[in-house]
Design a protein around this motif. Structure first.
Motif, short mmCIF file in Angstrom:
data_model
loop_
_atom_site.label_atom_id
_atom_site.label_comp_id
_atom_site.label_asym_id
_atom_site.label_seq_id
_atom_site.Cartn_x
_atom_site.Cartn_y
_atom_site.Cartn_z
N UNK A 50 0.86 -1.29 0.11
CA UNK A 50 -0.15 -0.03 0.00
C UNK A 50 0.92 1.10 0.12
N UNK A 51 1.93 1.42 0.60
CA UNK A 51 2.81 2.32 0.84
C UNK A 51 3.44 2.56 -0.67
N UNK A 103 0.00 -7.44 -6.66
CA UNK A 103 0.95 -7.91 -5.55
C UNK A 103 0.05 -7.67 -4.38
N UNK A 104 -0.81 -6.65 -4.07
CA UNK A 104 -1.45 -6.16 -2.95
C UNK A 104 -2.72 -7.53 -2.81
N UNK A 105 -3.12 -8.00 -3.95
CA UNK A 105 -4.24 -9.20 -3.63
C UNK A 105 -3.41 -10.27 -3.40
N UNK A 106 -2.24 -10.48 -3.82
CA UNK A 106 -1.57 -11.77 -3.59
C UNK A 106 -0.97 -11.90 -2.06
N UNK A 107 -0.82 -10.52 -1.51
CA UNK A 107 -0.20 -10.57 -0.15
C UNK A 107 -1.49 -10.63 0.83
N UNK A 108 -2.66 -10.20 0.56
CA UNK A 108 -3.73 -10.42 1.53
C UNK A 108 -4.30 -11.73 1.41
N UNK A 109 -4.11 -12.23 0.07
CA UNK A 109 -4.60 -13.70 0.03
C UNK A 109 -3.73 -14.83 1.05
N UNK A 110 -2.61 -14.50 1.32
CA UNK A 110 -1.73 -15.11 2.27
C UNK A 110 -1.11 -16.31 1.51
N UNK A 118 3.77 -12.68 -7.94
CA UNK A 118 3.37 -11.33 -8.17
C UNK A 118 4.57 -10.44 -7.77
N UNK A 119 5.36 -10.63 -6.82
CA UNK A 119 6.49 -9.75 -6.54
C UNK A 119 7.32 -9.64 -7.63
N UNK A 120 7.71 -10.80 -8.29
CA UNK A 120 8.67 -11.10 -9.55
C UNK A 120 8.30 -10.14 -10.49
N UNK A 121 6.73 -10.16 -10.93
CA UNK A 121 6.21 -9.44 -12.03
C UNK A 121 6.57 -7.85 -11.58
#
Length: 136
Positions: A50-51, A103-110, A118-121
């Motif tokens: 988010x930041x 990336x945010x959606x992937x983080x929130x999914x756990x 997603x981080x790599x992309x």
């Protein structure tokens, strides 16, 4: 670190805010990379994402005329191509918000595996801008 680069008129201040923000983004990316490498639960990284997302809102506005590398008194690695090929710069910058949203959606999914991908992309999108528009 949202800053108000577009509203500033002092090129040195604009560049300093831009550099500080990009350094903070780098720190967030490094911390998220450590989470991904460890295969840890990525949910705590959502705050970092988010930041980063907040910093990249209207990112091209952080590069007004007069803030390029080589401008007297400015410490920046922003290459003149940002201004001479503005359409490409804006197109490349426009690709990042979707990557950050994923990336945010992937983080929130756990889901650690989805987060790593997603981080790599997202990192690839960063590189798409760094290579043509940032001096080494």
């Amino acid at each position: 670190l949202l800053g108000t680069a577009a509203a500033q008129t002092n090129p040195a201040q604009i560049v300093q805010e831009r550099r500080d923000g990009l350094r903070a983004v780098g720190a967030h990316m490094e911390a998220m990379a450590a989470i991904a490498r460890a295969g840890s639960d990525p949910r705590p990284a959502a705050e970092r994402v988010a930041a980063v997302q907040a910093f990249f809102v209207n990112f091209p506005a952080r590069f007004p005329e007069g803030t390029a590398r080589g401008t007297a008194g400015l410490d920046t690695r922003a290459l003149p191509e940002i201004w001479t090929d503005r359409a490409t710069f804006e197109r490349v910058a426009a690709a990042l918000p979707a990557r950050l949203e994923a990336l945010n959606a992937a983080a929130q999914s756990g889901d650690a595996r989805a987060f790593g991908a997603a981080l790599q992309a997202t990192g690839a999108a960063c590189g798409d801008c760094h290579r043509p528009f940032r001096a080494r």
